[in-house]
Design a protein around this motif. Structure first.
Motif, PDB file in Angstrom:
ATOM      1  N   ASP A 140       0.841  -1.200   0.000  1.00 63.92           N
ATOM      2  CA  ASP A 140       0.000   0.000   0.000  1.00 63.92           C
ATOM      3  C   ASP A 140       0.871   1.244   0.000  1.00 63.92           C
ATOM      4  O   ASP A 140       2.101   1.170  -0.145  1.00 63.92           O
ATOM      5  CB  ASP A 140      -0.979  -0.024   1.177  1.00 63.92           C
ATOM      6  CG  ASP A 140      -0.279   0.005   2.532  1.00 63.92           C
ATOM      7  OD1 ASP A 140       0.919   0.363   2.589  1.00 63.92           O
ATOM      8  OD2 ASP A 140      -0.932  -0.308   3.545  1.00 63.92           O
ATOM      9  N   SER A 141       0.250   2.404   0.192  1.00 60.52           N
ATOM     10  CA  SER A 141       0.982   3.675   0.082  1.00 60.52           C
ATOM     11  C   SER A 141       2.008   3.854   1.190  1.00 60.52           C
ATOM     12  O   SER A 141       2.923   4.673   1.064  1.00 60.52           O
ATOM     13  CB  SER A 141      -0.006   4.837   0.101  1.00 60.52           C
ATOM     14  OG  SER A 141      -0.788   4.812   1.283  1.00 60.52           O
ATOM     15  N   ASN A 167     -10.227   1.636  -0.907  1.00 63.08           N
ATOM     16  CA  ASN A 167      -9.748   2.685  -1.806  1.00 63.08           C
ATOM     17  C   ASN A 167      -8.399   3.206  -1.323  1.00 63.08           C
ATOM     18  O   ASN A 167      -8.151   3.334  -0.120  1.00 63.08           O
ATOM     19  CB  ASN A 167     -10.753   3.834  -1.862  1.00 63.08           C
ATOM     20  CG  ASN A 167     -12.000   3.471  -2.644  1.00 63.08           C
ATOM     21  OD1 ASN A 167     -11.973   2.561  -3.477  1.00 63.08           O
ATOM     22  ND2 ASN A 167     -13.106   4.156  -2.396  1.00 63.08           N
ATOM     23  N   GLY A 168      -7.530   3.497  -2.273  1.00 65.62           N
ATOM     24  CA  GLY A 168      -6.201   3.996  -1.929  1.00 65.62           C
ATOM     25  C   GLY A 168      -5.228   3.754  -3.054  1.00 65.62           C
ATOM     26  O   GLY A 168      -5.601   3.343  -4.163  1.00 65.62           O
ATOM     27  N   ASN A 169      -3.963   4.033  -2.781  1.00 67.50           N
ATOM     28  CA  ASN A 169      -2.886   3.887  -3.757  1.00 67.50           C
ATOM     29  C   ASN A 169      -2.066   2.641  -3.438  1.00 67.50           C
ATOM     30  O   ASN A 169      -1.744   2.375  -2.271  1.00 67.50           O
ATOM     31  CB  ASN A 169      -1.990   5.117  -3.754  1.00 67.50           C
ATOM     32  CG  ASN A 169      -2.745   6.377  -4.144  1.00 67.50           C
ATOM     33  OD1 ASN A 169      -3.557   6.363  -5.061  1.00 67.50           O
ATOM     34  ND2 ASN A 169      -2.480   7.473  -3.445  1.00 67.50           N
ATOM     35  N   TYR A 170      -1.713   1.915  -4.488  1.00 65.09           N
ATOM     36  CA  TYR A 170      -1.008   0.647  -4.320  1.00 65.09           C
ATOM     37  C   TYR A 170       0.114   0.510  -5.353  1.00 65.09           C
ATOM     38  O   TYR A 170       0.091   1.161  -6.401  1.00 65.09           O
ATOM     39  CB  TYR A 170      -1.976  -0.534  -4.469  1.00 65.09           C
ATOM     40  CG  TYR A 170      -3.088  -0.529  -3.445  1.00 65.09           C
ATOM     41  CD1 TYR A 170      -2.919  -1.160  -2.223  1.00 65.09           C
ATOM     42  CD2 TYR A 170      -4.292   0.132  -3.707  1.00 65.09           C
ATOM     43  CE1 TYR A 170      -3.934  -1.148  -1.278  1.00 65.09           C
ATOM     44  CE2 TYR A 170      -5.301   0.152  -2.757  1.00 65.09           C
ATOM     45  CZ  TYR A 170      -5.119  -0.498  -1.546  1.00 65.09           C
ATOM     46  OH  TYR A 170      -6.117  -0.472  -0.609  1.00 65.09           O
ATOM     47  N   THR A 171       1.062  -0.366  -5.028  1.00 57.78           N
ATOM     48  CA  THR A 171       2.151  -0.687  -5.953  1.00 57.78           C
ATOM     49  C   THR A 171       2.270  -2.198  -6.057  1.00 57.78           C
ATOM     50  O   THR A 171       2.348  -2.893  -5.032  1.00 57.78           O
ATOM     51  CB  THR A 171       3.487  -0.104  -5.465  1.00 57.78           C
ATOM     52  OG1 THR A 171       3.372   1.317  -5.345  1.00 57.78           O
ATOM     53  CG2 THR A 171       4.609  -0.438  -6.447  1.00 57.78           C
ATOM     54  N   GLY A 190       2.116   1.141 -10.456  1.00 56.85           N
ATOM     55  CA  GLY A 190       1.321   1.783  -9.430  1.00 56.85           C
ATOM     56  C   GLY A 190      -0.104   1.987  -9.928  1.00 56.85           C
ATOM     57  O   GLY A 190      -0.330   2.176 -11.119  1.00 56.85           O
ATOM     58  N   SER A 192      -4.398   3.187  -8.495  1.00 53.79           N
ATOM     59  CA  SER A 192      -5.279   3.711  -7.457  1.00 53.79           C
ATOM     60  C   SER A 192      -6.633   3.030  -7.551  1.00 53.79           C
ATOM     61  O   SER A 192      -7.113   2.713  -8.642  1.00 53.79           O
ATOM     62  CB  SER A 192      -5.458   5.228  -7.608  1.00 53.79           C
ATOM     63  OG  SER A 192      -4.240   5.907  -7.433  1.00 53.79           O
ATOM     64  N   SER A 194     -10.551   3.746  -6.546  1.00 54.15           N
ATOM     65  CA  SER A 194     -11.483   4.807  -6.144  1.00 54.15           C
ATOM     66  C   SER A 194     -12.890   4.347  -6.501  1.00 54.15           C
ATOM     67  O   SER A 194     -13.488   4.810  -7.476  1.00 54.15           O
ATOM     68  CB  SER A 194     -11.134   6.130  -6.843  1.00 54.15           C
ATOM     69  OG  SER A 194     -11.989   7.166  -6.412  1.00 54.15           O
TER      70      SER A 194
END
Length: 401
Positions: A140-141, A167-171, A190, A192, A194
């Motif tokens: 995760d972020s 929901n969020g930003n991931y790699t 990467g 996101s 939403s």
């Protein structure tokens, strides 16, 4: 002016029928022959990675050279063919030589990775060369690892997240491994999430004897999963699920999943279960329980023995061995009880003869999984005594979504 002969030939000299380190520069050499004895004026080198069906030019040059240094990472890993053609002093090219075979030992190229993030369980797809295994992990972020598949053998080129993601930003990071056990450079992407925020289901958990009944509203959701202490353990039917394997205080969450792959979690609800005596439960059919309660003429007993896995090594100059312990342990158990009713003995025998993993729970709060290796029976005119020999085992209760 004179016209040179056209009977020239070029023949591979090295490397031929050998292994090649594809991660290092390599020298390719060949011989050149012509009846006039004149020097060549150029060369062309080609390789084929598909048994000669197609050819790729990987080096060319002018002048009389009969060798060339090829840069590292020119070739794909695996069995390839290479051939050479040379030009005479008039610039006329010879026929291509017969191909020479080599095996290139090198890392596969980094895969091409894409992400379909239209649901809360994204699908990761990739293209790769020479893949026999792969390893994919998601963070995760904050850099926390959501999951890591570890080395997974096979030619699969897609993988769906085993977890529902908020929901969020991931790699996501992917490497592939080829037949030589060499990993590619990682492919990193990467993305996101939403997705629309849903109204969560409302859940209740109530103790019913030695089990817990969880109920929840179903409106708006296609599937409802039950999580015990964060681990998914079952799927609701008609908005209800009974946990026959609980012991002590547990927190339950109901995860509602929509038809389009979105989800929402209920607020956690608690329930407490206590059991009387000792209860053995089938992991395949948790409603099948056997209660072990009494022992004729004595208290019930549970004996345990713990064995650590170790290795002893003697070294010169040291009279006693050096011992190294592994992470592995074996724990064996024996417990003795009695039954008066023949039907209970028959039920116990059937449960054990099925040869399945059993859940052990008792009034002291112990809960673990066992496999039974043997049962000794002794019967008199009053009751049938039995001693169960078992081993603690690792058992995964988590279900897949």
């Amino acid at each position: 002016t004179t016209v040179d002969s056209t009977d020239m030939t070029a023949t591979p000299v090295a490397p031929v029928s050998t292994y090649l380190d594809g991660s290092a520069p390599q020298v390719f050499s060949w011989s050149y022959a012509i009846s006039t004895g004149s020097a060549p004026s150029g060369y062309r080198l080609q390789y084929s990675a598909d048994a000669g069906n197609s050819w790729i030019t990987f080096n060319t040059g002018t002048g009389s050279a009969t060798s060339a240094t090829v840069p590292a990472n020119t070739f794909p890993a695996g069995s390839i063919l290479w051939r050479v053609s040379a030009a005479n002093s008039d610039g006329v090219w010879s026929e291509w030589s017969a191909p020479a075979q080599i095996v290139v030992v090198a890392a596969p190229p980094a895969p091409s990775l894409s992400v379909d993030a239209t649901t809360a369980r994204p699908v990761f797809s990739w293209q790769s060369e020479g893949q026999v295994a792969w390893d994919l992990n998601l963070t995760d972020s904050t850099g926390a690892v959501i999951f890591d598949t570890g080395a997974t053998y096979g030619a699969a080129k897609s993988y769906q997240s085993p977890e529902f993601l908020p929901n969020g930003n991931y790699t996501v990071t992917l490497t592939v491994v080829n037949q030589y056990g060499i990993s590619s450079d990682p492919a990193v992407a990467g993305f996101s999430l939403s997705l629309p925020v849903l109204t969560p289901p409302t859940a209740e958990a109530n103790t019913s004897g030695e089990s817990v009944v969880i109920t929840a509203s179903t409106e708006g959701f296609e599937t409802l999963y039950v999580l015990r202490n964060g681990t998914p353990i079952g799927v609701m039917n008609g908005g209800e699920f009974t946990d026959f394997s609980a012991l002590g205080v547990n927190l339950y969450t109901v995860r509602g999943v929509t038809a389009d792959g979105n989800f929402a979690d209920s607020e956690p609800v608690a329930a407490q279960v206590e059991v009387k005596g000792t209860v053995l439960t089938s992991t395949e059919d948790p409603q099948k329980m056997i209660r072990l309660w009494l022992r004729k003429g004595a208290d019930t007993v549970r004996d345990s023995s713990l064995t650590l896995t170790s290795a002893s090594t003697h070294y010169a100059g040291r009279s006693l061995p050096v011992v190294e312990f592994s992470e592995f342990v074996d724990e064996n158990l024996q417990f003795a009880f009695s039954f008066v009713e023949r039907s209970k003995i028959q039920s116990l025998s059937a449960l054990i003869k099925a040869g399945k993993t059993l859940l052990y729970r008792d009034h002291a709060g112990d809960r673990f999984f066992i496999t039974v290796s043997s049962v000794k029976f002794d019967r008199d005119h009053i009751a049938q005594d039995f001693t169960i020999s078992a081993q603690k085992v690792d058992f995964v209760e988590k279900i897949s979504y």
